[in-house]
Design an enzyme around this catalytic site. Sequence first.
Site, mmCIF file in Angstrom:
data_model
loop_
_atom_site.group_PDB
_atom_site.id
_atom_site.type_symbol
_atom_site.label_atom_id
_atom_site.label_comp_id
_atom_site.label_asym_id
_atom_site.label_seq_id
_atom_site.Cartn_x
_atom_site.Cartn_y
_atom_site.Cartn_z
ATOM 1 C CD GLU A 116 64.605 32.322 -61.954
ATOM 2 O OE1 GLU A 116 65.632 31.607 -61.829
ATOM 3 O OE2 GLU A 116 64.049 32.529 -63.039
ATOM 4 C CD GLU A 157 70.106 34.209 -58.585
ATOM 5 O OE1 GLU A 157 69.475 33.663 -59.520
ATOM 6 O OE2 GLU A 157 71.323 34.014 -58.380
ATOM 7 C CD GLU A 164 69.369 32.441 -65.819
ATOM 8 O OE1 GLU A 164 68.277 32.067 -65.322
ATOM 9 O OE2 GLU A 164 70.476 32.022 -65.458
#
Length: 218
Positions: A116, A157, A164
């Site tokens: 990420e 986050e 996701e």
Amino acid sequence: MRTRNSTAARASNGALRAVDAGADPVGVEPFDDVSEHGTPDHVHHANGFHGVSGMSGVSGASLESPGNEPHNEPLSPDDPLAPLPFNPYKGNRGVTRAWHAMKNSLAGFRVAIREESAFRQELTLAAILIPCGVLVPVDPVSRVLLLGSVLLVLIVELLNSSLEAAIDRISLERHELSRRAKDLGSAAVMVALGMCLMTWGLIVGPLVVRWVKAWLGA
């Protein structure tokens, strides 16, 4: 001749009455009283059919007896009250569970740093702001707010990245609901960043202005 005819007619009528008396009461209406001779009235049911006195209250007793209560049907898997299926990965207890949880958490950090890019950027920002939050001369409550706002960005986050990953695990095709879920997660990260910026601006901003005025006045 008249006597013979009358005798034959009486015999014929007697035979018909005998046949009618021995025939089944097919034409009896449901609510007609067809009680037999010598049978008590309380034995007969409302529908006109009589029965044995010992069997007269069977239907009512079967409904009221506690031993004939209906059994509850098993809950379906979709029922929210149904027990969860057995998970072999949830069997650890005590120190073993804490050890496995720590290993899984460290694995999650490694995956987030490797995969990420947004988390890497926010982690770099946190590496700058956290030491500043420790060294800035503010009261303990303000210090907690400064550090907590930075950590909150990292927490949101990580949750957004896990959301996701779960959506991509289900399907990689473009879908309106998948796009909406990812957009909502991104909006949550933006709100956390805005909160962090507001907290640092309200607490550290006046200190920075005072330092700049003192430096220019000197």
